[in-house]
Design a protein around this motif. Sequence first.
Motif, PDB file in Angstrom:
ATOM      1  N   ILE A   7      14.786 -10.635  -6.235  1.00 44.02           N
ATOM      2  CA  ILE A   7      14.720 -10.375  -4.797  1.00 44.02           C
ATOM      3  C   ILE A   7      15.458 -11.500  -4.080  1.00 44.02           C
ATOM      4  CG2 ILE A   7      13.265  -9.970  -2.791  1.00 44.02           C
ATOM      5  CD1 ILE A   7      11.042  -9.083  -4.671  1.00 44.02           C
ATOM      6  N   VAL A   8      16.644 -11.197  -3.589  1.00 45.64           N
ATOM      7  CA  VAL A   8      17.405 -12.154  -2.793  1.00 45.64           C
ATOM      8  C   VAL A   8      16.921 -12.021  -1.353  1.00 45.64           C
ATOM      9  CG1 VAL A   8      19.697 -12.855  -2.019  1.00 45.64           C
ATOM     10  CG2 VAL A   8      19.381 -11.956  -4.334  1.00 45.64           C
ATOM     11  N   GLY A   9      16.415 -13.115  -0.804  1.00 44.86           N
ATOM     12  CA  GLY A   9      15.802 -13.050   0.522  1.00 44.86           C
ATOM     13  C   GLY A   9      14.314 -12.757   0.443  1.00 44.86           C
ATOM     14  N   ALA A  10      13.664 -13.191  -0.636  1.00 41.88           N
ATOM     15  CA  ALA A  10      12.231 -12.925  -0.814  1.00 41.88           C
ATOM     16  C   ALA A  10      11.349 -13.535   0.268  1.00 41.88           C
ATOM     17  CB  ALA A  10      11.778 -13.402  -2.194  1.00 41.88           C
ATOM     18  N   PRO A  11      11.722 -14.661   0.904  1.00 44.84           N
ATOM     19  CA  PRO A  11      10.857 -15.196   1.965  1.00 44.84           C
ATOM     20  C   PRO A  11      10.898 -14.390   3.259  1.00 44.84           C
ATOM     21  CG  PRO A  11      12.224 -16.926   0.993  1.00 44.84           C
ATOM     22  CD  PRO A  11      12.798 -15.615   0.564  1.00 44.84           C
ATOM     23  N   GLY A  12      11.802 -13.444   3.379  1.00 48.47           N
ATOM     24  CA  GLY A  12      11.968 -12.703   4.627  1.00 48.47           C
ATOM     25  C   GLY A  12      10.932 -11.626   4.830  1.00 48.47           C
ATOM     26  N   PHE A  13      11.061 -10.927   5.952  1.00 51.56           N
ATOM     27  CA  PHE A  13      10.097  -9.915   6.383  1.00 51.56           C
ATOM     28  C   PHE A  13       9.912  -8.823   5.329  1.00 51.56           C
ATOM     29  CE2 PHE A  13       9.590  -6.123   9.449  1.00 51.56           C
ATOM     30  CZ  PHE A  13       8.205  -6.220   9.454  1.00 51.56           C
ATOM     31  N   VAL A  14      11.003  -8.193   4.916  1.00 55.13           N
ATOM     32  CA  VAL A  14      10.921  -7.145   3.909  1.00 55.13           C
ATOM     33  C   VAL A  14      10.707  -7.747   2.523  1.00 55.13           C
ATOM     34  CG1 VAL A  14      12.144  -5.235   2.803  1.00 55.13           C
ATOM     35  CG2 VAL A  14      12.330  -5.564   5.276  1.00 55.13           C
ATOM     36  N   GLY A  15      11.401  -8.833   2.229  1.00 58.77           N
ATOM     37  CA  GLY A  15      11.325  -9.434   0.906  1.00 58.77           C
ATOM     38  C   GLY A  15       9.916  -9.834   0.504  1.00 58.77           C
ATOM     39  N   GLN A  16       9.153 -10.385   1.425  1.00 56.23           N
ATOM     40  CA  GLN A  16       7.780 -10.805   1.112  1.00 56.23           C
ATOM     41  C   GLN A  16       6.915  -9.621   0.707  1.00 56.23           C
ATOM     42  OE1 GLN A  16       5.589 -13.656   3.579  1.00 56.23           O
ATOM     43  NE2 GLN A  16       7.484 -14.059   4.696  1.00 56.23           N
ATOM     44  N   ARG A  17       6.976  -8.545   1.477  1.00 57.36           N
ATOM     45  CA  ARG A  17       6.130  -7.385   1.189  1.00 57.36           C
ATOM     46  C   ARG A  17       6.581  -6.700  -0.110  1.00 57.36           C
ATOM     47  NH1 ARG A  17       3.059  -4.494   4.901  1.00 57.36           N
ATOM     48  NH2 ARG A  17       2.875  -6.567   5.848  1.00 57.36           N
ATOM     49  N   LEU A  18       7.897  -6.639  -0.323  1.00 56.49           N
ATOM     50  CA  LEU A  18       8.419  -6.062  -1.558  1.00 56.49           C
ATOM     51  C   LEU A  18       7.973  -6.892  -2.761  1.00 56.49           C
ATOM     52  CD1 LEU A  18      10.265  -4.037  -3.034  1.00 56.49           C
ATOM     53  CD2 LEU A  18      12.173  -5.604  -2.567  1.00 56.49           C
ATOM     54  N   HIS A  19       8.041  -8.197  -2.651  1.00 53.75           N
ATOM     55  CA  HIS A  19       7.619  -9.083  -3.741  1.00 53.75           C
ATOM     56  C   HIS A  19       6.155  -8.844  -4.083  1.00 53.75           C
ATOM     57  CE1 HIS A  19       6.563 -12.832  -5.836  1.00 53.75           C
ATOM     58  NE2 HIS A  19       7.867 -12.971  -6.084  1.00 53.75           N
ATOM     59  N   ALA A  20       5.308  -8.749  -3.053  1.00 49.52           N
ATOM     60  CA  ALA A  20       3.882  -8.520  -3.285  1.00 49.52           C
ATOM     61  C   ALA A  20       3.645  -7.183  -3.980  1.00 49.52           C
ATOM     62  CB  ALA A  20       3.121  -8.589  -1.965  1.00 49.52           C
ATOM     63  N   ARG A  21       4.368  -6.145  -3.560  1.00 53.54           N
ATOM     64  CA  ARG A  21       4.202  -4.818  -4.165  1.00 53.54           C
ATOM     65  C   ARG A  21       4.625  -4.828  -5.630  1.00 53.54           C
ATOM     66  NH1 ARG A  21       4.831   0.783  -2.825  1.00 53.54           N
ATOM     67  NH2 ARG A  21       4.944   1.886  -4.816  1.00 53.54           N
TER      68      ARG A  21
END
Length: 269
Positions: A7-21
């Motif tokens: 996930i490139v940009g994992a700290p961002g708005f979408v990246g954080q939620r995607l990482h958690a999922r």
Amino acid sequence: MGRQATIVGAPGFVGQRLHARLRTEGWDLYAPAKGDPELLGRDLGVVFYCAGLTADYDRRPFDTVAAHASLVSEIARQGRFERLIYLSSTRLYDGQLRAEVGEDEPLLFDPRDPRRVYDLSKALGENITVARTGGRGAVARLANVYDWADGAPGFLSEWLIRARRERSLRLESSPHIRRDYIHLDDVVEALVAMASGEPAGIVNLASGELVSNAEIAGVFRAAGWEIAFAGEAEPPPPPNARIDKLRRLGVHPRPVRDVVRAYLEGLAP
């Protein structure tokens, strides 16, 4: 070990939620920090390219180009990935003089407009993803994504966050402005679906419906909130993004009015 993803940009708005999922689903995750030297020297699995600039793109045009096109170009060139899913925006349709648009229609830009650096750099990132990855690339064009977690960006997100502590809201906008809203969880659902099956080319991640501020305010008022707007501007609405491809992936975004209504019911005393 589960399926591998970067996930490139994992700290961002979408990246954080995607990482958690993905973490809850058992994926083997790599979330490189900005400038991580390992990024271009390892196998990346499914790459979700979530990096980008939004609010300050006009003030930082060169950073915008780097975030939207330069790094994804390097990832595509080194080629050590299973799939590349690039997050773009339905904002690219703003130059279309049509009421409704689909993903396969050519885009229109005026390169003399300095504010088009966002659109043009995103379009370049899209081109690299779909044309330079040997059929392994796909593009997700996101509409206006919202949520109510603290720090969630965007007009509707800020409106929903304020509703937790204020019952009377004056909003710096107009009731006549219309946008297509999609909830963050529906975006993540769509990205996971795009990582499954065959690459789907370009896919609109939207609700398929333009909804006015006035309509959303009506949901608030019915739930007991007082809503006022500071302006009365009535700009032309953007083109409506068709979502047939998204539905074929099995993703059916929830209407924003229904999501907002359920959220406000949960806040009611």
